[in-house]
Design an enzyme around this catalytic site. Structure first.
Site, PDB file in Angstrom:
ATOM      1  N   ASP A  37      56.423  33.453  32.606  1.00  0.00           N
ATOM      2  CA  ASP A  37      57.452  33.823  31.637  1.00  0.00           C
ATOM      3  C   ASP A  37      57.231  35.228  31.133  1.00  0.00           C
ATOM      4  O   ASP A  37      56.133  35.753  31.186  1.00  0.00           O
ATOM      5  CB  ASP A  37      57.372  32.885  30.429  1.00  0.00           C
ATOM      6  CG  ASP A  37      58.308  31.694  30.605  1.00  0.00           C
ATOM      7  OD1 ASP A  37      57.828  30.566  30.412  1.00  0.00           O
ATOM      8  OD2 ASP A  37      59.460  31.913  30.989  1.00  0.00           O
ATOM      9  N   ASP A  43      53.293  38.850  21.839  1.00  0.00           N
ATOM     10  CA  ASP A  43      52.716  37.560  22.253  1.00  0.00           C
ATOM     11  C   ASP A  43      51.204  37.678  22.396  1.00  0.00           C
ATOM     12  O   ASP A  43      50.436  36.837  21.915  1.00  0.00           O
ATOM     13  CB  ASP A  43      53.305  37.114  23.602  1.00  0.00           C
ATOM     14  CG  ASP A  43      54.759  36.684  23.537  1.00  0.00           C
ATOM     15  OD1 ASP A  43      55.548  37.127  24.410  1.00  0.00           O
ATOM     16  OD2 ASP A  43      55.101  35.938  22.617  1.00  0.00           O
ATOM     17  N   GLU A  66      49.583  29.193  25.411  1.00  0.00           N
ATOM     18  CA  GLU A  66      50.687  29.498  26.320  1.00  0.00           C
ATOM     19  C   GLU A  66      50.435  30.826  27.036  1.00  0.00           C
ATOM     20  O   GLU A  66      50.850  31.033  28.170  1.00  0.00           O
ATOM     21  CB  GLU A  66      51.990  29.594  25.519  1.00  0.00           C
ATOM     22  CG  GLU A  66      53.190  30.014  26.330  1.00  0.00           C
ATOM     23  CD  GLU A  66      54.283  30.707  25.480  1.00  0.00           C
ATOM     24  OE1 GLU A  66      55.170  31.313  26.101  1.00  0.00           O
ATOM     25  OE2 GLU A  66      54.218  30.692  24.245  1.00  0.00           O
ATOM     26  N   GLU A  67      49.710  31.741  26.362  1.00  0.00           N
ATOM     27  CA  GLU A  67      49.516  33.092  26.892  1.00  0.00           C
ATOM     28  C   GLU A  67      48.271  33.233  27.764  1.00  0.00           C
ATOM     29  O   GLU A  67      47.921  34.348  28.165  1.00  0.00           O
ATOM     30  CB  GLU A  67      49.454  34.091  25.730  1.00  0.00           C
ATOM     31  CG  GLU A  67      50.670  34.072  24.826  1.00  0.00           C
ATOM     32  CD  GLU A  67      51.998  34.279  25.559  1.00  0.00           C
ATOM     33  OE1 GLU A  67      53.040  33.842  25.034  1.00  0.00           O
ATOM     34  OE2 GLU A  67      51.980  34.810  26.696  1.00  0.00           O
ATOM     35  N   ASP A  83      51.332  27.892  20.840  1.00  0.00           N
ATOM     36  CA  ASP A  83      52.327  28.881  21.244  1.00  0.00           C
ATOM     37  C   ASP A  83      52.262  29.936  20.150  1.00  0.00           C
ATOM     38  O   ASP A  83      52.867  29.767  19.096  1.00  0.00           O
ATOM     39  CB  ASP A  83      53.720  28.237  21.315  1.00  0.00           C
ATOM     40  CG  ASP A  83      54.814  29.243  21.702  1.00  0.00           C
ATOM     41  OD1 ASP A  83      55.958  28.789  21.921  1.00  0.00           O
ATOM     42  OD2 ASP A  83      54.521  30.455  21.776  1.00  0.00           O
ATOM     43  N   LEU A  85      53.449  32.886  19.573  1.00  0.00           N
ATOM     44  CA  LEU A  85      54.712  33.454  19.099  1.00  0.00           C
ATOM     45  C   LEU A  85      55.839  32.801  19.880  1.00  0.00           C
ATOM     46  O   LEU A  85      56.026  33.070  21.067  1.00  0.00           O
ATOM     47  CB  LEU A  85      54.704  34.975  19.314  1.00  0.00           C
ATOM     48  CG  LEU A  85      55.440  35.827  18.278  1.00  0.00           C
ATOM     49  CD1 LEU A  85      55.005  35.493  16.869  1.00  0.00           C
ATOM     50  CD2 LEU A  85      55.255  37.300  18.581  1.00  0.00           C
ATOM     51  N   ASP A  86      56.546  31.920  19.195  1.00  0.00           N
ATOM     52  CA  ASP A  86      57.655  31.224  19.845  1.00  0.00           C
ATOM     53  C   ASP A  86      58.953  31.980  19.603  1.00  0.00           C
ATOM     54  O   ASP A  86      59.228  32.382  18.482  1.00  0.00           O
ATOM     55  CB  ASP A  86      57.775  29.800  19.297  1.00  0.00           C
ATOM     56  CG  ASP A  86      58.957  29.067  19.899  1.00  0.00           C
ATOM     57  OD1 ASP A  86      59.864  28.670  19.132  1.00  0.00           O
ATOM     58  OD2 ASP A  86      59.022  28.972  21.138  1.00  0.00           O
ATOM     59  N   GLU A 228      54.997  23.533  23.104  1.00  0.00           N
ATOM     60  CA  GLU A 228      56.276  23.438  22.381  1.00  0.00           C
ATOM     61  C   GLU A 228      56.758  21.987  22.260  1.00  0.00           C
ATOM     62  O   GLU A 228      56.793  21.426  21.169  1.00  0.00           O
ATOM     63  CB  GLU A 228      57.342  24.302  23.070  1.00  0.00           C
ATOM     64  CG  GLU A 228      57.023  25.797  23.036  1.00  0.00           C
ATOM     65  CD  GLU A 228      57.583  26.582  24.208  1.00  0.00           C
ATOM     66  OE1 GLU A 228      57.890  27.766  24.016  1.00  0.00           O
ATOM     67  OE2 GLU A 228      57.693  26.028  25.331  1.00  0.00           O
TER      68      GLU A 228
HETATM   69  O1  LIG Z   1      66.710  32.349  26.339  1.00  0.00           O
HETATM   70  P1  LIG Z   1      66.872  30.870  26.474  1.00  0.00           P
HETATM   71  O2  LIG Z   1      66.972  30.410  27.899  1.00  0.00           O
HETATM   72  O3  LIG Z   1      67.962  30.334  25.635  1.00  0.00           O
HETATM   73  O4  LIG Z   1      65.491  30.244  25.976  1.00  0.00           O
HETATM   74  C1  LIG Z   1      65.131  30.253  24.635  1.00  0.00           C
HETATM   75  C2  LIG Z   1      63.892  29.418  24.521  1.00  0.00           C
HETATM   76  O5  LIG Z   1      62.798  30.118  25.099  1.00  0.00           O
HETATM   77  C3  LIG Z   1      61.772  30.300  24.129  1.00  0.00           C
HETATM   78  O6  LIG Z   1      61.908  31.558  23.568  1.00  0.00           O
HETATM   79  C4  LIG Z   1      60.449  30.171  24.862  1.00  0.00           C
HETATM   80  O7  LIG Z   1      59.398  30.354  23.979  1.00  0.00           O
HETATM   81  P2  LIG Z   1      58.412  31.609  24.040  1.00  0.00           P
HETATM   82  O8  LIG Z   1      59.084  32.739  23.393  1.00  0.00           O
HETATM   83  O9  LIG Z   1      57.245  31.096  23.282  1.00  0.00           O
HETATM   84  O10 LIG Z   1      58.092  31.862  25.478  1.00  0.00           O
HETATM   85  C5  LIG Z   1      62.014  29.223  23.091  1.00  0.00           C
HETATM   86  O11 LIG Z   1      61.557  29.513  21.819  1.00  0.00           O
HETATM   87  C6  LIG Z   1      63.535  29.132  23.077  1.00  0.00           C
HETATM   88  O12 LIG Z   1      64.003  27.884  22.646  1.00  0.00           O
HETATM   89 MG   LIG Z   2      57.749  29.148  22.763  1.00  0.00          MG
HETATM   90 MG   LIG Z   3      55.463  31.964  22.937  1.00  0.00          MG
END
Ligand SMILES: O=P(O)(O)OC[C@H]1O[C@](O)(COP(=O)(O)O)[C@@H](O)[C@@H]1O
Ligand SMILES: [Mg+2]
Ligand SMILES: [Mg+2]
Length: 283
Positions: A37, A43, A66-67, A83, A85-86, A228
């Site tokens: 990702d 992050d 996650e990282e 996670d 930074l989500d 998550e």
């Molecule tokens: O851009 P998309 O496909 O809508 O995905 C959004 C999803 O991806 C994420 O950003 C993934 O999390 P990370 O930022 O921790 O990688 C979620 O928080 C969020 O619900």
């Molecule tokens: Mg996340």
């Molecule tokens: Mg994250």
């Protein structure tokens, strides 16, 4: 101090620091992390902060992020999944982000039934931290400000759902799922902002459904089991809500690897039942 109190307090203190210094990381460079990702400097910065603080605790035996590709052995103690930074893609547009933490009593691989605590921090207009722990009756919300963490309230999921947040481009979702989404969106207000923690906070406050289904882009869903989906499922189920991957509670998902993903649905019982009824017939 009790081992779990050490972990909760350390997350609170580190979240204060993250909240204060996040603006310095808003314009982050983007690379790729262990699960393929996008990974921003922010992050990596947040991961280092939480690692430095948590790995120093006697209470923490393993740091799983996650990282990072692999779990980091820190001696005896709980397994902490994080996670850092989500929703980090929201930083550039100055939208809400979060931190998600799971605390396992057992070594990984483990299902969510081995969780003994889960926490989510929301860096929004103000910063809150919601904590569910096996050794506490209630799910507690804290307001984090000026270095202090004030008890702010107890969580229970409103009975009458109001909002819905469903991810994925329509062409990339199954036709059956789009039909279900159309039905549900008749009566629920759309609330999707691109950070799981922030979107789930809408559901926790107003009742409703958050979902990241399997898509052609993410055949197993986008959200990660350990970082998550499962910690948030633990939180939601502790306040009377339900979770599902489409067929079972997310707490029963058997992850195949540290960066395993799963279709993720969180919210009020009746809405989760509708998701399962729909997914159950394979649509
Ligand atoms: O851009 P998309 O496909 O809508 O995905 C959004 C999803 O991806 C994420 O950003 C993934 O999390 P990370 O930022 O921790 O990688 C979620 O928080 C969020 O619900
Ligand atoms: Mg996340
Ligand atoms: Mg994250």
């Amino acid at each position: 101090m009790k081992a779990m109190d050490q972990i909760v307090q350390t997350i609170q203190q580190t979240a204060h620091y993250v909240n204060t210094n996040l603006p310095n990381h808003a314009q982050s460079r983007v690379s790729v992390n262990a699960s393929g990702d996008k990974q921003t400097d922010a992050d990596v910065w947040a991961d280092h902060l939480f690692f430095d603080k948590l790995s120093a605790l006697d209470a923490v035996g393993s740091y799983v992020s996650e990282e990072r590709d692999a779990a980091i052995d820190c001696g005896e103690g709980y397994v902490v999944t994080i996670d850092p930074l989500d929703g980090s893609s929201n930083l550039a547009s100055n939208n809400s982000v979060g931190t998600i933490v799971g605390v396992y009593e057992a070594e990984l691989p483990a299902t969510g039934r081995e969780l003994c605590a889960a926490m989510m921090v929301l860096y929004g207009p103000y910063t809150t931290m919601t904590v569910a722990r096996d050794d506490r009756e209630i799910v507690q919300e804290y307001l984090l400000r000026d270095g202090f963490s004030e008890r702010w309230g107890e969580f229970s999921l409103p009975d009458d759902p109001k909002v819905i947040g469903l991810a994925g481009k329509k062409y990339a979702r199954s036709e059956g799922f789009n039909e279900l989404a159309k039905e549900l969106e008749q009566h629920l207000k759309p609330r999707y902002g691109g950070a799981t923690v922030a979107d789930l906070a809408q559901v926790l406050e107003y009742g409703g459904l958050f979902g990241y289904p399997a898509t052609t882009e993410y055949p197993d869903g986008k959200l990660r089991v350990y970082y998550e989906a499962v910690p948030l499922a633990y939180l939601v189920e502790e306040i009377g809500g339900r979770s599902t991957d489409g067929t079972q509670s997310l707490l029963d998902v058997e992850p195949d690897g540290l960066h395993a993903r799963t279709p993720t649905f969180l919210g009020n019982e009746d809405l989760i039942e509708r998701v399962e009824a729909h997914m159950g017939d394979g649509s």
